[in-house]
Write a protein that holds these residues in place. Structure first.
Motif, PDB file in Angstrom:
ATOM      1  N   THR A   1      50.003  51.314 -31.640  1.00  0.00           N
ATOM      2  CA  THR A   1      50.098  50.095 -30.827  1.00  0.00           C
ATOM      3  C   THR A   1      50.213  50.446 -29.351  1.00  0.00           C
ATOM      4  O   THR A   1      49.553  49.838 -28.506  1.00  0.00           O
ATOM      5  CB  THR A   1      51.307  49.250 -31.277  1.00  0.00           C
ATOM      6  N   PHE A   2      51.060  51.424 -29.027  1.00  0.00           N
ATOM      7  CA  PHE A   2      51.212  51.853 -27.633  1.00  0.00           C
ATOM      8  C   PHE A   2      49.901  52.430 -27.109  1.00  0.00           C
ATOM      9  O   PHE A   2      49.497  52.150 -25.982  1.00  0.00           O
ATOM     10  CB  PHE A   2      52.323  52.894 -27.491  1.00  0.00           C
ATOM     11  N   GLY A   3      49.245  53.236 -27.924  1.00  0.00           N
ATOM     12  CA  GLY A   3      47.974  53.841 -27.513  1.00  0.00           C
ATOM     13  C   GLY A   3      46.892  52.814 -27.247  1.00  0.00           C
ATOM     14  O   GLY A   3      46.069  52.977 -26.349  1.00  0.00           O
ATOM     15  N   GLN A   4      46.883  51.732 -28.001  1.00  0.00           N
ATOM     16  CA  GLN A   4      45.864  50.694 -27.825  1.00  0.00           C
ATOM     17  C   GLN A   4      46.002  49.960 -26.491  1.00  0.00           C
ATOM     18  O   GLN A   4      45.051  49.341 -26.031  1.00  0.00           O
ATOM     19  CB  GLN A   4      45.914  49.704 -28.989  1.00  0.00           C
ATOM     20  N   THR A   5      47.158  50.055 -25.862  1.00  0.00           N
ATOM     21  CA  THR A   5      47.316  49.437 -24.543  1.00  0.00           C
ATOM     22  C   THR A   5      46.733  50.318 -23.449  1.00  0.00           C
ATOM     23  O   THR A   5      46.608  49.883 -22.310  1.00  0.00           O
ATOM     24  CB  THR A   5      48.798  49.184 -24.210  1.00  0.00           C
ATOM     25  N   GLY A   6      46.419  51.558 -23.788  1.00  0.00           N
ATOM     26  CA  GLY A   6      45.925  52.508 -22.796  1.00  0.00           C
ATOM     27  C   GLY A   6      47.024  53.358 -22.196  1.00  0.00           C
ATOM     28  O   GLY A   6      46.772  54.190 -21.323  1.00  0.00           O
TER      29      GLY A   6
ATOM     30  N   ALA B   1      54.859  46.032 -26.272  1.00  0.00           N
ATOM     31  CA  ALA B   1      53.807  46.919 -25.753  1.00  0.00           C
ATOM     32  C   ALA B   1      52.854  46.159 -24.841  1.00  0.00           C
ATOM     33  O   ALA B   1      52.480  46.656 -23.771  1.00  0.00           O
ATOM     34  CB  ALA B   1      53.041  47.556 -26.910  1.00  0.00           C
ATOM     35  N   GLN B   2      52.479  44.957 -25.241  1.00  0.00           N
ATOM     36  CA  GLN B   2      51.556  44.166 -24.426  1.00  0.00           C
ATOM     37  C   GLN B   2      52.176  43.770 -23.089  1.00  0.00           C
ATOM     38  O   GLN B   2      51.481  43.698 -22.074  1.00  0.00           O
ATOM     39  CB  GLN B   2      51.108  42.915 -25.196  1.00  0.00           C
ATOM     40  N   LEU B   3      53.479  43.535 -23.076  1.00  0.00           N
ATOM     41  CA  LEU B   3      54.155  43.129 -21.847  1.00  0.00           C
ATOM     42  C   LEU B   3      54.476  44.302 -20.919  1.00  0.00           C
ATOM     43  O   LEU B   3      54.412  44.172 -19.702  1.00  0.00           O
ATOM     44  CB  LEU B   3      55.457  42.393 -22.178  1.00  0.00           C
ATOM     45  N   LEU B   4      54.853  45.444 -21.489  1.00  0.00           N
ATOM     46  CA  LEU B   4      55.350  46.560 -20.683  1.00  0.00           C
ATOM     47  C   LEU B   4      54.329  47.637 -20.380  1.00  0.00           C
ATOM     48  O   LEU B   4      54.476  48.362 -19.397  1.00  0.00           O
ATOM     49  CB  LEU B   4      56.542  47.219 -21.396  1.00  0.00           C
ATOM     50  N   LEU B   5      53.329  47.782 -21.222  1.00  0.00           N
ATOM     51  CA  LEU B   5      52.441  48.934 -21.104  1.00  0.00           C
ATOM     52  C   LEU B   5      51.028  48.538 -20.708  1.00  0.00           C
ATOM     53  O   LEU B   5      50.679  47.372 -20.685  1.00  0.00           O
ATOM     54  CB  LEU B   5      52.428  49.706 -22.427  1.00  0.00           C
ATOM     55  N   GLY B   6      50.236  49.533 -20.409  1.00  0.00           N
ATOM     56  CA  GLY B   6      48.843  49.354 -20.028  1.00  0.00           C
ATOM     57  C   GLY B   6      48.344  50.667 -19.448  1.00  0.00           C
ATOM     58  O   GLY B   6      49.021  51.701 -19.507  1.00  0.00           O
ATOM     59  N   LEU B   7      47.159  50.635 -18.858  1.00  0.00           N
ATOM     60  CA  LEU B   7      46.594  51.840 -18.238  1.00  0.00           C
ATOM     61  C   LEU B   7      47.539  52.375 -17.175  1.00  0.00           C
ATOM     62  O   LEU B   7      48.173  51.607 -16.458  1.00  0.00           O
ATOM     63  CB  LEU B   7      45.234  51.523 -17.620  1.00  0.00           C
ATOM     64  N   SER B   8      47.673  53.660 -17.108  1.00  0.00           N
ATOM     65  CA  SER B   8      48.513  54.399 -16.163  1.00  0.00           C
ATOM     66  C   SER B   8      50.016  54.216 -16.416  1.00  0.00           C
ATOM     67  O   SER B   8      50.824  54.623 -15.599  1.00  0.00           O
ATOM     68  CB  SER B   8      48.167  54.086 -14.706  1.00  0.00           C
TER      69      SER B   8
END
Length: 185
Positions: free
Chosen positions: A137-142, A114-121
């Motif tokens: 966990t996914f939601g916490q990345t934005g 999640a930290q590597l692939l995801l984020g805002l937008s």
């Protein structure tokens, strides 16, 4: 002096753990539907006989035990080489040991991915129902979480195709149907 209520990493992970006390209830503990077991593999999904045979052959050699702890940050090199070979033969994946990262368990893998692939937008498709901690966990990345129904045959791939035709999706998170089936009843 640090407050008695302070938490690690600056955020509280308030998980709704239920503790069942046999003495207090008078009833034996009932096995949960989902077990979080600190990284132990689910033997129902694992070629355990093949792994045990390979493990026995490697540890029976003179150098087996000595080299068992030799590893890199990605995990033991010999294990990753054997895993890459196994995935190539059984799943058709063209990978090497360098493409693999061995973690302590599923939760660590989910967090790192999640930290590597995801984020805002960013957008991630998940099954409904799904592993709630993964969604959190996914939601916490934005990232935006898009839920797709799961039935007895797995996640609705037609729905995923429709979503992907209309917008860019950065990740799809799926879990084995054997874990989901009990949740569908």
């Amino acid at each position: 002096m640090e407050s008695a209520n302070s938490v690690s990493y600056g955020s509280d992970l308030a998980l709704p753990f239920n503790i069942i006390d046999k003495e207090a209830t008078g009833h034996p503990t009932i096995s949960p539907t989902i077990t979080i077991d600190d990284g132990c593999p689910d033997v129902r999904l694992c070629p355990i006989d093949t792994l045990l045979k390979t493990y026995r052959s490697l540890t029976s050699r003179n150098y087996g035990i000595t080299n068992a702890n030799t590893s890199t940050g990605q995990g033991t090199i010999k294990f990753r080489e054997e895993l890459a070979n196994y995935l190539s033969l059984t799943r058709g994946l063209n990978i090497s040991a360098e493409n693999l990262l061995v973690t302590h368990g599923a939760q660590m893998s989910i967090y790192l991915s999640a930290q590597l692939l995801l984020g805002l937008s960013k957008k991630v498709i998940v099954g409904k129902p799904n592993y709630p901690i993964a969604n959190k966990t996914f939601g916490q990345t934005g990232a935006e979480i898009i839920e797709v129904n799961v039935d007895q045959n797995g996640i609705d791939t037609d729905a995923i195709e429709r979503i992907c035709k209309n917008s860019k999706v950065d990740a799809v998170y799926v879990i084995p149907i054997t874990i989901i089936r009990p949740l569908l009843h």
